[in-house]
Design an enzyme around this catalytic site. Sequence first.
Site, PDB file in Angstrom:
ATOM      1  N   ASP A  85      -4.198   2.068  11.245  1.00  0.00           N
ATOM      2  CA  ASP A  85      -5.553   1.836  11.752  1.00  0.00           C
ATOM      3  C   ASP A  85      -5.460   1.526  13.240  1.00  0.00           C
ATOM      4  O   ASP A  85      -5.593   2.409  14.078  1.00  0.00           O
ATOM      5  CB  ASP A  85      -6.207   0.716  10.943  1.00  0.00           C
ATOM      6  CG  ASP A  85      -7.616   0.407  11.428  1.00  0.00           C
ATOM      7  OD1 ASP A  85      -8.164   1.191  12.221  1.00  0.00           O
ATOM      8  OD2 ASP A  85      -8.180  -0.623  11.011  1.00  0.00           O
TER       9      ASP A  85
ATOM     10  N   ARG B  99      -5.854   0.265  -6.309  1.00  0.00           N
ATOM     11  CA  ARG B  99      -4.614   0.921  -5.860  1.00  0.00           C
ATOM     12  C   ARG B  99      -4.187   2.062  -6.771  1.00  0.00           C
ATOM     13  O   ARG B  99      -3.475   2.969  -6.363  1.00  0.00           O
ATOM     14  CB  ARG B  99      -3.448  -0.087  -5.816  1.00  0.00           C
ATOM     15  CG  ARG B  99      -3.596  -1.168  -4.772  1.00  0.00           C
ATOM     16  CD  ARG B  99      -2.253  -1.860  -4.581  1.00  0.00           C
ATOM     17  NE  ARG B  99      -2.357  -3.121  -3.872  1.00  0.00           N
ATOM     18  CZ  ARG B  99      -2.380  -3.247  -2.562  1.00  0.00           C
ATOM     19  NH1 ARG B  99      -2.333  -2.184  -1.786  1.00  0.00           N
ATOM     20  NH2 ARG B  99      -2.456  -4.434  -1.995  1.00  0.00           N
TER      21      ARG B  99
ATOM     22  N   GLY C 193       0.782  -1.239   0.000  1.00  0.00           N
ATOM     23  CA  GLY C 193       0.000   0.000   0.000  1.00  0.00           C
ATOM     24  C   GLY C 193       0.808   1.280   0.000  1.00  0.00           C
ATOM     25  O   GLY C 193       0.325   2.336  -0.400  1.00  0.00           O
TER      26      GLY C 193
ATOM     27  N   ASP D 288       1.049   3.263   4.302  1.00  0.00           N
ATOM     28  CA  ASP D 288      -0.109   3.939   3.706  1.00  0.00           C
ATOM     29  C   ASP D 288      -1.051   4.476   4.777  1.00  0.00           C
ATOM     30  O   ASP D 288      -1.445   5.635   4.755  1.00  0.00           O
ATOM     31  CB  ASP D 288      -0.847   2.985   2.742  1.00  0.00           C
ATOM     32  CG  ASP D 288      -1.154   1.608   3.343  1.00  0.00           C
ATOM     33  OD1 ASP D 288      -0.843   1.371   4.534  1.00  0.00           O
ATOM     34  OD2 ASP D 288      -1.704   0.761   2.615  1.00  0.00           O
TER      35      ASP D 288
ATOM     36  N   ASP E 169      -5.916  -0.806  -1.432  1.00  0.00           N
ATOM     37  CA  ASP E 169      -6.768  -1.675  -2.247  1.00  0.00           C
ATOM     38  C   ASP E 169      -7.984  -2.186  -1.502  1.00  0.00           C
ATOM     39  O   ASP E 169      -8.050  -2.172  -0.270  1.00  0.00           O
ATOM     40  CB  ASP E 169      -5.962  -2.891  -2.701  1.00  0.00           C
ATOM     41  CG  ASP E 169      -5.711  -3.875  -1.546  1.00  0.00           C
ATOM     42  OD1 ASP E 169      -5.274  -3.420  -0.467  1.00  0.00           O
ATOM     43  OD2 ASP E 169      -5.970  -5.069  -1.717  1.00  0.00           O
TER      44      ASP E 169
ATOM     45  N   PHE F 222     -13.657   2.368   5.796  1.00  0.00           N
ATOM     46  CA  PHE F 222     -12.770   1.599   4.929  1.00  0.00           C
ATOM     47  C   PHE F 222     -12.507   2.400   3.655  1.00  0.00           C
ATOM     48  O   PHE F 222     -13.438   2.841   2.987  1.00  0.00           O
ATOM     49  CB  PHE F 222     -13.373   0.235   4.583  1.00  0.00           C
ATOM     50  CG  PHE F 222     -12.426  -0.598   3.772  1.00  0.00           C
ATOM     51  CD1 PHE F 222     -11.394  -1.295   4.393  1.00  0.00           C
ATOM     52  CD2 PHE F 222     -12.525  -0.645   2.391  1.00  0.00           C
ATOM     53  CE1 PHE F 222     -10.482  -2.030   3.643  1.00  0.00           C
ATOM     54  CE2 PHE F 222     -11.621  -1.379   1.634  1.00  0.00           C
ATOM     55  CZ  PHE F 222     -10.600  -2.077   2.265  1.00  0.00           C
TER      56      PHE F 222
END
Length: 189
Positions: free
Chosen positions: A113, A175, A55, A110, A169, A162
Amino acid sequence: MTSKYPDKITVGNPPRPFRKFLQEDEIQRAVLKTADEIHERYRSKNPVFVGVLTGCFMYMADIVRATNLPCTVDFIKLSSYRDGMESGRIKLIKDIDIEIKDRHVILVDDIVDTGNSWDFLRGYLMVRQPASMSMAACFRKPKSIQAGIAVDFISIDLPDEFVVGYGLDYAGAGRHLPDLYVLDEPINS
Ligand code: 5GP
Ligand code: MG
């Protein structure tokens, strides 16, 4: 800047609906600001950027260019931690190739979370005794803040949704998108 891509798209097979959340130029502005911060902190330090595949690839390319410092670039990969949208156990599947002892390492991801990947990677790389280690992530969701996980450089804070695009992706797709999209339906539907 007008975008090449519509506000509503579907991604994946079977397709899921996503709606545009951030335009390419908003992302790029935030990325340049982060690159300036990194430039200031790492001037004359010849840092090592370690990108977390897959990512990170767009953010990494943009950050390394805009930081505009002599540096080394390498990559590390964790197991497909997410299969679609579900999180799982962390495992290393590709290590870095270079020696980082006494080097100033910047881990580039990337999105943060829960912060579990960052925690794992920090522990994993600190054993090799870098001179310092920090982390830059393009996006951050609220969970890691609630868990008290400190990330040194964050370009954009996001709500707990999300997202796909700008390197991220959904089940292998999306992506390439220069804009960021959020899932336009409840996650478990
Ligand atoms: P963490 O370990 O911080 O919970 O999760 C980090 C990794 O999960 C990220 O590097 C990213 O690969 C993946 N991830 C977390 N949130 C999202 C998201 O909204 N969309 C996508 N595509 N991947 C995510
Ligand atoms: Mg990642």
